[in-house]
Design an enzyme around this catalytic site. Structure first.
Site, PDB file in Angstrom:
ATOM      1  N   ASP A   1      -3.102   6.286  -3.211  1.00 13.58           N
ATOM      2  CA  ASP A   1      -1.894   5.647  -2.676  1.00 13.58           C
ATOM      3  C   ASP A   1      -1.390   4.509  -3.565  1.00 13.58           C
ATOM      4  O   ASP A   1      -1.895   4.298  -4.674  1.00 13.58           O
ATOM      5  CB  ASP A   1      -2.142   5.153  -1.255  1.00 13.58           C
ATOM      6  CG  ASP A   1      -3.062   3.941  -1.219  1.00 13.58           C
ATOM      7  OD1 ASP A   1      -3.885   3.803  -2.149  1.00 13.58           O
ATOM      8  OD2 ASP A   1      -2.953   3.136  -0.273  1.00 13.58           O
TER       9      ASP A   1
ATOM     10  N   LYS B   1     -11.719  -0.129   0.720  1.00 16.79           N
ATOM     11  CA  LYS B   1     -11.816   1.304   0.503  1.00 16.79           C
ATOM     12  C   LYS B   1     -11.413   1.575  -0.943  1.00 16.79           C
ATOM     13  O   LYS B   1     -10.756   0.738  -1.562  1.00 16.79           O
ATOM     14  CB  LYS B   1     -10.960   2.077   1.501  1.00 16.79           C
ATOM     15  CG  LYS B   1      -9.495   1.653   1.630  1.00 16.79           C
ATOM     16  CD  LYS B   1      -8.883   2.371   2.818  1.00 16.79           C
ATOM     17  CE  LYS B   1      -7.404   2.114   2.952  1.00 16.79           C
ATOM     18  NZ  LYS B   1      -7.064   0.852   3.627  1.00 16.79           N
TER      19      LYS B   1
ATOM     20  N   SER C   1       0.793  -1.229   0.000  1.00 15.93           N
ATOM     21  CA  SER C   1       0.000   0.000   0.000  1.00 15.93           C
ATOM     22  C   SER C   1       0.826   1.279   0.000  1.00 15.93           C
ATOM     23  O   SER C   1       1.532   1.549  -0.943  1.00 15.93           O
ATOM     24  CB  SER C   1      -0.963  -0.043   1.183  1.00 15.93           C
ATOM     25  OG  SER C   1      -1.841   1.024   1.113  1.00 15.93           O
ATOM     26  N   HIS C   2       0.741   2.043   1.094  1.00 18.73           N
ATOM     27  CA  HIS C   2       1.388   3.363   1.133  1.00 18.73           C
ATOM     28  C   HIS C   2       2.866   3.276   1.492  1.00 18.73           C
ATOM     29  O   HIS C   2       3.547   4.298   1.514  1.00 18.73           O
ATOM     30  CB  HIS C   2       0.660   4.249   2.139  1.00 18.73           C
ATOM     31  CG  HIS C   2       0.620   3.654   3.514  1.00 18.73           C
ATOM     32  ND1 HIS C   2      -0.206   2.606   3.828  1.00 18.73           N
ATOM     33  CD2 HIS C   2       1.326   3.928   4.614  1.00 18.73           C
ATOM     34  CE1 HIS C   2      -0.004   2.272   5.085  1.00 18.73           C
ATOM     35  NE2 HIS C   2       0.912   3.053   5.600  1.00 18.73           N
TER      36      HIS C   2
END
Ligand code: VG1
Ligand code: CO
Length: 544
Positions: free
Chosen positions: A278, A377, A113-114
């Protein structure tokens, strides 16, 4: 098909965190490391024989290598079919769409992810169940337990599959289908949002947007949806080419890391709308001209305006937010007369509520917003939701937010992160704070009085599972809150997150900078937790 059963021994620490197993690339490159975890997933979910798995990732370094390995293990372990995103690319929300649409057994998403990528960056792997959402805690605990006793894994020896071309291939008894990474996702977005209205907004020539893909996975999705389908202004996607190391950046859409976008949006001649996402495309940051929308406010505003948006005009069943997320959406829920649930941090806790039809929208303060359209999300979805509202209301982002505050009051909010601190010190800070809890209620600090202090636990209303130790909460009599949590997504040392929230009903004070408004609370946080002493830092590394 030659199935090999390879002998192996356990690795320490293959424990999934807030969102899957995340470790440095070097850790994942150790022989058997990835294989052990994948076999532990398969052994946990068990009843997949002959069924379909979805596979893809955010394109970071090691993505393709991992995909080739997982395909050979899926063949050896008896899956019937694997759907793989072309070039191994699938954003997290797109993977969720595909799992649901094709009724797959589950999916494996390769992403940290980020977290930064590249040879010296991080890699990650997470498993999503047949509902398209992150594996429940029960499953991740079983996976971890399996990693501790693993003795062998199964794999076939076969040449690598060409991931670059759409088509169907055979790997032993396993069918591998390389699919377009974007089509199914784009189709769902067109179903949810009024593309004609948004297109008209761009066509008017009076509305400009800038989208920062941060050299991560959403570049390709944004180009197809915003540029091709919605015909937004030319060259509006910046950092649009997905790179294995995200161009050396930190693909986290916040005011610190999305600095290219921030520079453009806080400029004299700024576009009307700015957004970033992201590494794996599930987060979003929303900006107006010289204006930042906190993710907590964004969730509340989407809820309050959902009736203006095609796919949500039937109304909301309920809403949910993670515990540290501000209570802005609670006020909207109260106004609408719908339920509002408070869950621990991490998307996996929304899954049961969504599956049980209890909620339509949900979100987290960490730039994550989503709905019942999938079970993750969804960054680009949030951007389209905002665009749809803007196309209907024809007001600026700032006006919409200020009108919202005037109606509901403003939940002033900020998060302070202390990244990469010594783990022992971080744990000690938490322990020392927790020890004070029995004496805290009633304690006064000038205008503030502590109303409660606890360690958040969550009893899932659907399956009655209990999740303990989900963050330390200190609540004040005026509704303000201070929350302390240690991150579960880092790969080095510890990250302390301090969440600050106060409520301001007075419109004449709504212009105040959040950091100024929250200063008294921050001082209380320091007095109670001795943050500078334990972190060895004078100030946080990131403020959102
Ligand atoms: C962080 C966020 C959390 C989010 C998680 C995964 O977790 O705080 O809200 O769900 O990242 O997001 P933590 O444990 O570091 O606070 V993603 O986009 O990195 O998969
Ligand atoms: Co993400």
């Amino acid at each position: 098909m030659q199935i090999q059963t390879v002998k192996t021994t356990p690795f320490i620490g293959q424990k999934p965190g807030t969102s899957g197993l995340r470790k440095s690339v070097q850790t994942f490159q150790q022989p058997h490391y990835l294989e052990n975890f994948v076999q532990s997933i398969f052994d946990t979910v068990q009843t997949y024989q002959g069924s379909t798995l979805v596979l893809g990732g955010d394109g970071r370094y090691y993505n393709s290598n991992a995909i080739q390995t997982i395909l050979k293990m899926a063949a050896a372990n008896g899956f019937g079919k694997v759907l793989v995103g072309r070039n191994g690319i699938l954003s997290t929300p797109a993977a969720s769409v595909i799992i649901r649409k094709y009724k797959a057994f589950g999916g494996i998403i390769l992403s940290a992810s980020h977290n930064p990528g590249g040879k010296d960056g991080d890699f990650g792997i997470k498993y999503n169940s047949g509902n398209g959402g992150p594996a429940s805690e029960k499953l991740t605990e079983q996976m971890y337990s399996n990693t501790k006793s693993i003795e062998w894994y199964k794999i076939i020896s076969a040449p690598d599959i060409d991931l670059n071309n759409i088509g169907t291939f055979q790997l032993g008894d396993l069918t591998v289908e390389i699919i377009d990474s974007i089509n199914d996702y784009a189709e769902l977005m067109q179903h949810l949002f009024d593309f004609e209205k948004i297109k008209a907004l761009f066509k008017s020539g009076e509305f400009r947007i800038c989208y920062d893909a941060m050299h991560a996975v959403t570049g390709v999705y944004a180009q197809r949806i915003l540029e091709e389908l919605l015909q937004a202004n030319h060259n509006m996607v910046i950092n649009s080419i997905p790179l294995e190391d995200f161009g050396g950046g930190h693909p986290d859409p916040n005011l610190t890391y999305a600095h290219d976008l921030v520079e453009i949006m806080f400029h004299l001649n700024a576009p009307d709308f700015g957004a970033a996402s992201d590494g794996d495309g599930d987060r979003n940051m929303i900006l107006g001209k010289n204006f930042f929308v906190t993710p907590s406010d964004s969730l509340a505003i989407l809820a309050a305006n959902a009736h203006l948006v095609k796919g949500y005009k039937m109304g909301l069943k309920g809403v949910a937010r993670s515990m540290p997320t501000s209570g802005a959406v609670d006020r909207v829920a109260e106004f609408l007369g719908i339920d509002c649930f408070e869950t621990p941090t991490g998307w996996k806790f929304f899954g049961n509520l969504l599956d049980a039809n209890k909620i339509t929208l949900c979100g987290e303060e960490s730039f994550g917003t989503g709905s019942d359209h999938i079970r993750e999300k969804d960054g680009l979805w949030a951007v389209l939701f905002w665009l749809n509202i803007l196309a209907v209301r024809k007001q600026s982002v700032e006006t919409i937010v200020r009108e919202h505050w005037a109606k509901f009051g403003r939940n002033v909010y900020s998060r302070h992160d202390y990244e990469n601190i010594n783990s022992e010190n971080a744990n000690q800070l938490v322990e020392e704070l927790r020890k004070q809890f029995p004496q805290l209620v009633g304690k006064k600090f000038e205008n503030y009085e502590i109303a409660f202090a606890d360690d958040f636990s969550y009893l899932d209303p659907i399956d009655q599972s209990l999740s303990k130790n989900q963050g330390l909460r200190i609540g004040f009599t005026d509704g303000s809150r201070l929350i302390f949590r240690l991150s579960g997504t880092g790969t080095a040392g510890a990250t302390l997150r301090i969440y600050l929230e106060s409520f301001e009903p007075d419109v004449s004070k709504h212009h105040l900078d959040a950091q100024v408004a929250l200063k008294p609370l921050l001082e209380i946080a320091e007095q109670l937790a001795h943050i500078k002493y334990f972190t060895g830092m004078e100030k946080p590394t990131v403020i959102t």
